[in-house]
Write an enzyme that holds these catalytic residues in place. Sequence first.
Site, mmCIF file in Angstrom:
data_model
loop_
_atom_site.group_PDB
_atom_site.id
_atom_site.type_symbol
_atom_site.label_atom_id
_atom_site.label_comp_id
_atom_site.label_asym_id
_atom_site.label_seq_id
_atom_site.Cartn_x
_atom_site.Cartn_y
_atom_site.Cartn_z
ATOM 1 N N GLU A 249 0.853 -1.187 0.000
ATOM 2 C CA GLU A 249 0.000 0.000 0.000
ATOM 3 C C GLU A 249 0.891 1.241 0.000
ATOM 4 O OE1 GLU A 249 -2.750 0.449 3.272
ATOM 5 O OE2 GLU A 249 -3.786 2.055 2.266
ATOM 6 N N GLY B 44 2.780 2.295 10.932
ATOM 7 C CA GLY B 44 2.503 1.475 12.109
ATOM 8 C C GLY B 44 2.336 0.008 11.772
ATOM 9 N N GLU C 277 -5.795 -2.994 12.422
ATOM 10 C CA GLU C 277 -5.480 -3.820 11.245
ATOM 11 C C GLU C 277 -6.449 -4.987 11.137
ATOM 12 O OE1 GLU C 277 -3.560 -2.253 9.396
ATOM 13 O OE2 GLU C 277 -2.689 -0.946 10.917
HETATM 14 N N1 TRP Z 1 -3.160 0.782 5.673
HETATM 15 C C1 TRP Z 1 -2.203 1.044 6.723
HETATM 16 C C2 TRP Z 1 -3.049 1.347 7.950
HETATM 17 O O1 TRP Z 1 -3.562 0.490 8.558
HETATM 18 C C3 TRP Z 1 -1.319 2.196 6.424
HETATM 19 C C4 TRP Z 1 0.025 1.894 5.898
HETATM 20 C C5 TRP Z 1 0.893 0.965 6.347
HETATM 21 C C6 TRP Z 1 0.719 2.572 4.872
HETATM 22 N N2 TRP Z 1 2.053 1.056 5.650
HETATM 23 C C7 TRP Z 1 1.972 2.016 4.754
HETATM 24 C C8 TRP Z 1 0.396 3.622 4.040
HETATM 25 C C9 TRP Z 1 2.918 2.490 3.853
HETATM 26 C C10 TRP Z 1 1.313 4.085 3.130
HETATM 27 C C11 TRP Z 1 2.563 3.521 3.026
HETATM 28 O O2 TRP Z 1 -3.335 2.431 8.300
HETATM 29 ZN ZN ZN Z 2 -5.637 1.691 8.482
#
Ligand code: TRP
Ligand code: ZN
Length: 886
Positions: free
Chosen positions: A127, A267, A304
Site C-alpha cells: 500500500e 505502524g 489492522e
Molecule cells: N493501511 C495502513 C493502515 O492500517 C497504512 C500503511 C501501512 C501505509 N504502511 C503504509 C500507508 C505504507 C502508506 C505507506 O493504516
Molecule cells: Zn488503516
Amino acid sequence: MRTEQPKMIYLKDYQVPEYLIDETHLTFELFEDHSLVHAQLVMRRNPAAGSGLPPLVLDGQQLELLSVALDDRELSAADYQLSDSHLTLQPTAASFVVDSSVRIHPERNTALEGLYKSGGMFCTQCEAEGFRKITYYLDRPDVMSKFTTTLSAEQHSYPVLLSNGNPIASGSEEGGRHWATWEDPFMKPAYLFALVAGDLWCVEDSFTTMSNREVALRIYVEPENIDKCQHAMDSLKKSMKWDEEVYGREYDLDIFMIVAVNDFNMGAMENKGLNIFNSSCVLARAETATDAAHQRVEAVVAHEYFHNWSGNRVTCRDWFQLSLKEGFTVFRDAEFSADMHSRTVKRIEDVAYLRTHQFAEDAGPMAHPVRPDAFMEISNFYTLTVYEKGSEVVRMIRTLVGAEGFRKGSDLYFARHDGQAVTCDDFIRAMEEANGIDLSQFKRWYSQAGTPRLAVSEHYDAAARTYSLSFQQSCPPSPGQGDKLPFVIPVELGLISAQGQALALRLQGEAQAGATSRVFAIDQAEQVLTFVDIAEQPLPSLLRGFSAPVKLSFPYSRDQLMFLMQHDSDGFNRWEAGQQLSVQVLQELIGQHQRGEPQVLDQRLVTALRSVLADEQLDQAMVAEMLSLPGEAYLTEISAVADVEAIHAAREFARQQLSAALFDLLWVRYQANRELSRGTAYIAEAEHFARRSLQNIALSYLMLSGKAEVLAACLEQFESADNMTERLTALAVLVNSPFEAEKAAALASFADFFKDNPLVMDQWFSVQAACALPGALQRVEQLMQHPAFTLKNPNKVRALIGAFAGQNLQGFHQADGSGYRFLADQVIVLNALNPQIASRLLAPLTRWGKYDGARQQLMKAELQRILASGELSSDVFEVVSKSLVG
Ligand code: TRP
Ligand code: ZN
C-alpha cells in the site's frame, strides 16, 4: 527517483479499468543479491469499460524486465513499449494471459516499499502503490484478483515462508533451498498482497468464531522477541470478539498471521490474512514497553484486524477514497479502545491529539479535504485529516443516526458491497437508506477542507422564561477553496442551573420537555435554538464529548469554567472546561511575558486543580488529564502568531507555580501510588494505567521543586521500578532536571542495560530529543553518532529527529534557524534513502505560517534549499512545492 516532474492526478478523471485480472499467479525466487519474480496474469477486457481492445498499460517501476509473453507467445522488444513507469502491450483477444519475469533488488531497497529486506528477513509493503515495484501489474485498488503465490529461498536463513491465505503445498529443492505455495481464496487488490521469508519464531493460539469455526492465530517475530507477543495476541482475540459483538463481523480465513518487522514506514499493514507490523506495534511487555506502548499495540492490532472488513472485504475504488477505509477503521478502533478501557479518557486523548495536530494540518498549506480531489503522490495523503478527521466524520454520522441506526447502516454497507471496491458516497448512501435520512449537506465534510468555527452566544429572557443560543458557523479558506458552504454540525449540549442541576431541554414549539443532554444539528450559517420553561439564567455545556471537529467559542468567564469543571455531567466537558481555563490563564501569562511584565498566575487555576487533586472519588486518569496543561504545540495552534519563547516561558512558569502551591497534595498522591506500584504486578488495564499516570504526572511536577526528597524518590523509581512506564518517566523527569550528575548516570545505565533492545533505545533517544533545556540541537547531533542510531531505520528517525522537530519547539525554533537547517539537511539525505519518511519528517517546516517574519524567512529558505537540492522524490517535491505556495 523520478525523471519527469510529477503530475497531479484528479478524482474527476477517474475511469474504470480497461482490463481486469481474474487470477494472479506469482513465483518469487529470493536470493541475497537479487530476486526473480514471475507473474502470470489471467486477464480479460473489462465489459464496463466499453468495446474494442485498447492497449494494455501495466504499471511497473524499478523492474528489470527479463521476458514477457502474451498467451505463451514470447514478445520481442518491438511488440511492447517500456518506460520508467509502464509496460504497454497490445492484446489481440478479449481474454488472454500475460506472463512476465523481472529481476528486482530487495537487498538494496531502502525506501521500504515493494519487496525489501528488514534485518535478515524479506518482507513487503504494497500500500498504496508498492506492488508496481514487484512486478508489472494493474496496480489500482479497483482491480481485484485471486492470488496464488509460490516463494522459494535458502532453507537455513529463511525457514519460514509466508504469503496471504492458506498454505497449500511446500517442498525442498536441491542446493539447500525450499519453497511454499499459498492461495488466497478472496479476491483482493494488489495493495493487500504480502510475502515474508525469514528465520522467525511464532506464538500460536486460536479463536473460535461466532459460527464455531476455529481460526489459527500466529504472531511471528525474531527469536529474541518471542517473550513479547502475549499482549498482542490477547489484543487480537479481544478485537475478533468485539467485531463480532459490535458489528456482527466474523473472520473469514482459517488462519490469521501477524509478522513483526523492525524497518517499517508506518505502524502496520492489513494485508489479507498476513498483517505486517512495525515491531513497535506488536512487541510489549511490562519491563520494556510503557503503558502508552501497550495501548498502542492493542489499538493497532485492532485497527489492522478491523480492516479485514472495512478495507479488505469492502475496499476502495481509488485512492481518493482512502478515508472510506481509514476514517471508518480509526473510528472502529477508537470505539474498541473506549470499550476496553476508560471511554472518557480515550476521548480526551484523541481530541487533544486532533486539535493539536490535525487542526494545524487543516490550517496549513497541505490542508486537504477528507476526500482529496487531487494528489501528486498518494503516500503524502496518509494524513491526520484522512485518518483522524475522517474518523470524526464517521463519529458524527453515528451521533446523528444513533447507535442502532449506525449498525443498520454498517450492516447494509457490508452486505451490499462485500467483494467490491467502492466510494465514500457508497458508504453514505448505505447510512442514508438504512435510516431514511438525507446526508447530502452532511457530505460537505468530505469535500471541504479547513476546521469550521462555531461562535455561540446566549440570551436569557427572564420575563418569557426563554433561553436562546445563537450559533454562527464559518470556515476559513484553504488551498484551492475560498468560500465554504455551511456544514452539518451535530452539537450535543446541556443546560446547567446555578445549583448544578441538569435542566430538561424543551425547544420552542416542542410539545414536551426532552432529555437533559441532546444533539442538535446546526446546518445554517446562523441559527438560533430557543429553550422554553427556563426559570433562571443557566450555563450551557456545549459540544459534549466533542460532538464535532470544530473550534467552538463561547464567552465563558473563568468562574463559569470552574463551575463546569465541578458540575458538568459530561466527563469530557469537565476536562474541556479545565483546558479552557488553563488556556485563558496561560494566554494571560504569555501576554505578560511579551510585555516584560512580572508574571502572575491566576490563583483560580490553583484552586481548581487543588480540588481536582483532593477529590479521591475522581478516576485517577481523569485527575492526571486535568493536571496536564495544554501542550506548547496546542498553544501554538491556537495563536495567530506563535511566540515560541513566551509560550514556553509561560507554561513553565505555571508548572513551577502549581508545583509549589500543590506540593503536599501531589506528594501524598505520588507516594500512595508508588507504594501500590511497588506491591502490584504489572497489568495492562485501565485502573493500573490510571494509577501510574497520576503518579507520573505528580512526579514531574514535584521534581520542579528541586527538593532532595523528590530527587531521591525519582532515583528510587528509576532504579527499582519493575515496568517501563515508571522507569522511563523517572528518566524523562531526570533528563529535564538540573541534576546533571544523576541525569548522566541514569542515561548511561539505561543505555547499557537496554542496548540490545532497539525499541527501548528509541525511547531513550526520544526522551533526550524532547528535552527543552539549552543545547538541544547539539545533543541531537551527537546522538546521531550513537552506534544505536541509523537513518535507515524509520523508528530511529522518528525517535530522534522527529521528536526533536515535533516536540521540542524551543530547540527546533531557535531564532538563528539552526534547527531548521538541521532538519532540512536530514530531509535531503533521507529523500534519496526513503522518500516517505523524508516527506513526513519535513512537516514541521511547512508550518511556517504560524511564526514571526524572521522565522518565516528562515523556514522558507530551508524549504527552498530542499527544492534546489537535486532530484527530489515525488513525495518530497509535492510537500515542499505546495508549502512554498501556501
Ligand atoms: N493501511 C495502513 C493502515 O492500517 C497504512 C500503511 C501501512 C501505509 N504502511 C503504509 C500507508 C505504507 C502508506 C505507506 O493504516
Ligand atoms: Zn488503516
